[in-house]
Scaffold this motif. Structure first.
Motif, PDB file in Angstrom:
ATOM      1  N   LYS A  23     105.392  55.665  92.211  1.00 45.94           N
ATOM      2  CA  LYS A  23     105.154  54.296  93.158  1.00 45.94           C
ATOM      3  C   LYS A  23     103.667  54.653  93.687  1.00 45.94           C
ATOM      4  CE  LYS A  23     107.532  52.241  97.164  1.00 45.94           C
ATOM      5  NZ  LYS A  23     108.431  52.450  98.177  1.00 45.94           N
ATOM      6  N   ILE A  24     103.025  53.591  93.618  1.00 44.80           N
ATOM      7  CA  ILE A  24     101.535  53.588  94.206  1.00 44.80           C
ATOM      8  C   ILE A  24     101.523  52.324  95.107  1.00 44.80           C
ATOM      9  CG2 ILE A  24     100.767  54.665  91.991  1.00 44.80           C
ATOM     10  CD1 ILE A  24      99.684  52.024  91.128  1.00 44.80           C
ATOM     11  N   ASP A  25     100.244  52.172  95.666  1.00 40.17           N
ATOM     12  CA  ASP A  25      99.748  51.131  96.394  1.00 40.17           C
ATOM     13  C   ASP A  25      99.154  49.936  95.568  1.00 40.17           C
ATOM     14  OD1 ASP A  25      98.725  49.372  98.399  1.00 40.17           O
ATOM     15  OD2 ASP A  25      97.838  50.669  99.384  1.00 40.17           O
ATOM     16  N   MET A  26     100.255  49.155  95.203  1.00 38.17           N
ATOM     17  CA  MET A  26      99.769  47.999  94.369  1.00 38.17           C
ATOM     18  C   MET A  26      98.494  47.147  94.685  1.00 38.17           C
ATOM     19  SD  MET A  26     101.559  48.694  91.900  1.00 38.17           S
ATOM     20  CE  MET A  26     101.229  47.351  90.737  1.00 38.17           C
ATOM     21  N   ASP A  27      98.765  46.964  96.110  1.00 41.77           N
ATOM     22  CA  ASP A  27      97.722  45.855  96.832  1.00 41.77           C
ATOM     23  C   ASP A  27      96.432  46.413  96.690  1.00 41.77           C
ATOM     24  OD1 ASP A  27      99.654  43.722  97.515  1.00 41.77           O
ATOM     25  OD2 ASP A  27     100.391  45.440  98.876  1.00 41.77           O
ATOM     26  N   ALA A  28      96.161  47.647  96.798  1.00 42.04           N
ATOM     27  CA  ALA A  28      94.914  48.424  96.515  1.00 42.04           C
ATOM     28  C   ALA A  28      94.319  48.203  95.142  1.00 42.04           C
ATOM     29  CB  ALA A  28      95.152  50.006  96.914  1.00 42.04           C
ATOM     30  N   TYR A  29      95.285  48.442  94.191  1.00 43.10           N
ATOM     31  CA  TYR A  29      94.720  48.191  92.743  1.00 43.10           C
ATOM     32  C   TYR A  29      94.553  46.648  92.503  1.00 43.10           C
ATOM     33  CZ  TYR A  29      95.672  53.162  91.909  1.00 43.10           C
ATOM     34  OH  TYR A  29      95.511  54.526  91.968  1.00 43.10           O
ATOM     35  N   PHE A  30      95.448  45.819  93.140  1.00 43.86           N
ATOM     36  CA  PHE A  30      95.038  44.386  92.884  1.00 43.86           C
ATOM     37  C   PHE A  30      93.588  43.917  93.253  1.00 43.86           C
ATOM     38  CE2 PHE A  30      99.790  43.522  93.170  1.00 43.86           C
ATOM     39  CZ  PHE A  30     100.054  43.649  92.071  1.00 43.86           C
ATOM     40  N   SER A  31      93.045  44.638  94.239  1.00 44.15           N
ATOM     41  CA  SER A  31      91.895  44.484  94.942  1.00 44.15           C
ATOM     42  C   SER A  31      90.677  44.836  93.949  1.00 44.15           C
ATOM     43  CB  SER A  31      91.613  45.252  96.178  1.00 44.15           C
ATOM     44  OG  SER A  31      91.512  46.410  96.004  1.00 44.15           O
ATOM     45  N   LEU A  32      91.051  45.505  92.777  1.00 45.58           N
ATOM     46  CA  LEU A  32      90.023  45.843  91.875  1.00 45.58           C
ATOM     47  C   LEU A  32      89.915  44.782  90.833  1.00 45.58           C
ATOM     48  CD1 LEU A  32      91.077  49.541  91.408  1.00 45.58           C
ATOM     49  CD2 LEU A  32      89.378  48.741  92.990  1.00 45.58           C
ATOM     50  N   LEU A  33      90.912  43.629  90.834  1.00 47.81           N
ATOM     51  CA  LEU A  33      90.691  42.581  89.751  1.00 47.81           C
ATOM     52  C   LEU A  33      89.637  41.868  90.061  1.00 47.81           C
ATOM     53  CD1 LEU A  33      94.638  42.030  89.186  1.00 47.81           C
ATOM     54  CD2 LEU A  33      93.028  43.169  87.485  1.00 47.81           C
ATOM     55  N   THR A  34      89.220  41.185  89.157  1.00 50.27           N
ATOM     56  CA  THR A  34      88.149  39.998  89.156  1.00 50.27           C
ATOM     57  C   THR A  34      89.115  38.355  89.575  1.00 50.27           C
ATOM     58  OG1 THR A  34      86.190  39.044  88.393  1.00 50.27           O
ATOM     59  CG2 THR A  34      87.710  39.635  86.899  1.00 50.27           C
ATOM     60  N   LEU A  35      88.320  37.724  89.609  1.00 51.47           N
ATOM     61  CA  LEU A  35      88.929  36.605  89.376  1.00 51.47           C
ATOM     62  C   LEU A  35      89.575  36.183  88.193  1.00 51.47           C
ATOM     63  CD1 LEU A  35      89.668  33.438  90.915  1.00 51.47           C
ATOM     64  CD2 LEU A  35      87.493  32.801  89.609  1.00 51.47           C
ATOM     65  N   ASP A  36      91.148  35.846  88.224  1.00 52.73           N
ATOM     66  CA  ASP A  36      91.948  35.643  87.075  1.00 52.73           C
ATOM     67  C   ASP A  36      92.187  36.987  86.240  1.00 52.73           C
ATOM     68  OD1 ASP A  36      92.411  32.722  87.085  1.00 52.73           O
ATOM     69  OD2 ASP A  36      90.273  32.467  86.479  1.00 52.73           O
ATOM     70  N   GLY A  37      91.942  37.996  86.989  1.00 47.94           N
ATOM     71  CA  GLY A  37      92.192  39.234  86.521  1.00 47.94           C
ATOM     72  C   GLY A  37      93.903  39.650  86.239  1.00 47.94           C
ATOM     73  N   THR A  38      94.233  40.580  85.460  1.00 47.75           N
ATOM     74  CA  THR A  38      95.572  40.867  85.376  1.00 47.75           C
ATOM     75  C   THR A  38      95.904  42.291  85.450  1.00 47.75           C
ATOM     76  OG1 THR A  38      96.136  38.826  84.135  1.00 47.75           O
ATOM     77  CG2 THR A  38      97.817  40.656  83.848  1.00 47.75           C
ATOM     78  N   LEU A  39      97.083  42.522  86.233  1.00 48.32           N
ATOM     79  CA  LEU A  39      97.424  44.234  86.219  1.00 48.32           C
ATOM     80  C   LEU A  39      98.635  44.387  85.622  1.00 48.32           C
ATOM     81  CD1 LEU A  39      97.176  46.550  89.142  1.00 48.32           C
ATOM     82  CD2 LEU A  39      99.346  46.301  87.664  1.00 48.32           C
TER      83      LEU A  39
ATOM     84  N   ALA B 227     106.324  47.805  96.169  1.00 43.43           N
ATOM     85  CA  ALA B 227     105.935  46.661  96.980  1.00 43.43           C
ATOM     86  C   ALA B 227     104.863  45.916  96.784  1.00 43.43           C
ATOM     87  CB  ALA B 227     106.098  47.292  98.267  1.00 43.43           C
ATOM     88  N   VAL B 228     104.705  44.385  96.822  1.00 43.37           N
ATOM     89  CA  VAL B 228     103.445  43.808  96.396  1.00 43.37           C
ATOM     90  C   VAL B 228     103.392  42.645  97.684  1.00 43.37           C
ATOM     91  CG1 VAL B 228     102.810  42.041  95.029  1.00 43.37           C
ATOM     92  CG2 VAL B 228     104.020  43.882  93.902  1.00 43.37           C
ATOM     93  N   ASN B 229     102.304  42.488  98.274  1.00 50.39           N
ATOM     94  CA  ASN B 229     101.889  41.466  98.955  1.00 50.39           C
ATOM     95  C   ASN B 229     101.555  40.350  98.317  1.00 50.39           C
ATOM     96  OD1 ASN B 229     100.611  39.727 101.053  1.00 50.39           O
ATOM     97  ND2 ASN B 229     100.181  41.437 102.235  1.00 50.39           N
ATOM     98  N   VAL B 230     102.004  39.253  98.490  1.00 50.36           N
ATOM     99  CA  VAL B 230     101.594  38.060  97.633  1.00 50.36           C
ATOM    100  C   VAL B 230     100.048  37.932  97.841  1.00 50.36           C
ATOM    101  CG1 VAL B 230     102.427  36.355  99.070  1.00 50.36           C
ATOM    102  CG2 VAL B 230     102.454  35.865  96.566  1.00 50.36           C
ATOM    103  N   PHE B 231      99.745  37.992  99.177  1.00 48.44           N
ATOM    104  CA  PHE B 231      98.234  37.485  99.293  1.00 48.44           C
ATOM    105  C   PHE B 231      97.148  38.204  98.539  1.00 48.44           C
ATOM    106  CE2 PHE B 231     100.666  36.120 102.919  1.00 48.44           C
ATOM    107  CZ  PHE B 231     100.104  34.659 103.252  1.00 48.44           C
TER     108      PHE B 231
END
Length: 346
Positions: free
Chosen positions: A248-264, A275-279
């Motif tokens: 289990k990791i902080d998904m939102d922290a890793y999403f912040s590393l994506l560019t526009l239209d990036g995919t994790l 857990a995922v924060n949709v924002f």
């Protein structure tokens, strides 16, 4: 029927023991494989420990299988006795649904038949590669190129295809910035493959302890995620992130590393929900996806790609009596980078 020596486990907290299992008689499309090496995957541990749901024990795990064809059914046309072959995470599927017809048998709409902890079309439980022999229909067997050693080939049948498939599907290549989360059995293969595809690769690991290896495997950059400055420094950087960790990791922290239209893309499969924060996604049209192994055609493609680019996992070969020790070391992250069982010690 063929009697195979095997290592089995009887419950989540039990140790492996020597046993014998029966492999079915060959049907007309079946192949009998003498297993030479079987990799140890974190999935084996999750399943043996009952972490992914109920298990019909006794269980013989193992879905990274490399060996030699010793007998073929009367209708087999793809392989002959003496061929070097491999078997991965599945041994059958319906073959009729739209996903199977597209060569995506791993997503069979009726459910593929896993190499172990499943039930085959004969109604018998499937048992995996911690054994001396296995019988598989020829359509779920792949050819191991001559320049890949059998011991090194074994982990490619899961770790290799599990990372190759999403890198291939999401277009890792020249001009793409790709981050690999985790530098374990999956992660080190992802680094090698993404680099060979031409992508600019960055490793995101908990510490810098494996930095030298990561750079040797083809990464351009290597960061410790335990350093809070890493997330701010790399914000909005990556086109594609492959998360290989089964924790289990902080998904939102890793999403912040994506560019526009990036995919994790998650290929690690933790037992706990994430857990995922949709924002974290809608702000930059980011995507969160999953990927599971690959079809048989893509698995063969992966093996040929690895042969062409001289890609092989870094392995530690062990005897069959060290499986319990190997499980403990995997859980302690004390392996560089994949354990492989020498089945001649079975």
């Amino acid at each position: 029927m063929v009697t195979a020596k095997a290592r089995a486990v009887d419950g989540p907290d039990k140790s492996f023991y020597e046993t014998e299992i029966q492999r079915r008689d060959l049907d007309i499309n079946d192949i009998l494989i003498e297993i030479k090496f079987s990799g140890i995957c974190h999935s084996d541990i999750h399943t043996a420990h009952g972490e992914w749901g109920p298990v019909n024990y006794p269980l013989v795990p193992g879905h990274e299988i490399a060996g030699i064809v010793t007998e073929v059914g009367s209708n087999v046309s793809k392989y002959k006795v003496g061929d070097r072959v491999g078997v991965g995470c599945m041994v059958d599927s319906c073959g009729e649904c739209k996903n199977c017809q597209k060569g995506e048998e791993q997503y069979c709409l009726k459910g593929n038949v896993p190499t172990y902890a499943g039930v085959d079309k004969y109604g018998e439980p499937t048992q995996g590669g911690y054994a001396t022999h296995i019988v598989v229909t020829e359509d779920f067997v792949v050819r191991i190129p001559d320049n890949i050693e059998l011991d090194a080939a074994a982990p490619l049948l899961c770790a290799g295809i599990t990372t190759y498939s999403p890198l291939n599907h999401w277009g890792a290549g020249p001009g793409k910035k790709v981050a690999i989360v985790g530098m374990g059995g999956l992660g080190h293969m992802a680094v090698k493959i993404a680099s060979a595809m031409g992508a600019e690769v960055t490793v995101l690991s908990q510490t810098l302890s494996k930095k030298e290896d990561g750079l040797e495997f083809g990464a351009k950059e290597y960061y410790a995620m335990s350093d809070p400055e890493t997330f701010s420094k790399l914000a909005g950087t990556f086109d594609l992130i492959i998360n290989t960790v089964s924790a289990k990791i902080d998904m939102d922290a890793y999403f912040s590393l994506l560019t526009l239209d990036g995919t994790l893309v998650n290929v690690g499969a933790p037992a706990e929900p994430l857990a995922v924060n949709v924002f974290s996604l809608i702000g930059h049209r980011r995507s969160f996806a999953g990927s599971m192994i690959g079809g048989i055609r893509e698995t063969q493609e992966m093996l040929d790609f690895c042969a062409e680019h001289n890609i092989a996992p870094k392995i530690e070969v062990i005897s069959a009596d060290r499986i319990d020790e190997a499980y403990e070391r995997v859980l302690a992250s004390d392996v560089k980078y994949r354990f492989v069982i020498d089945i001649s010690t079975m």
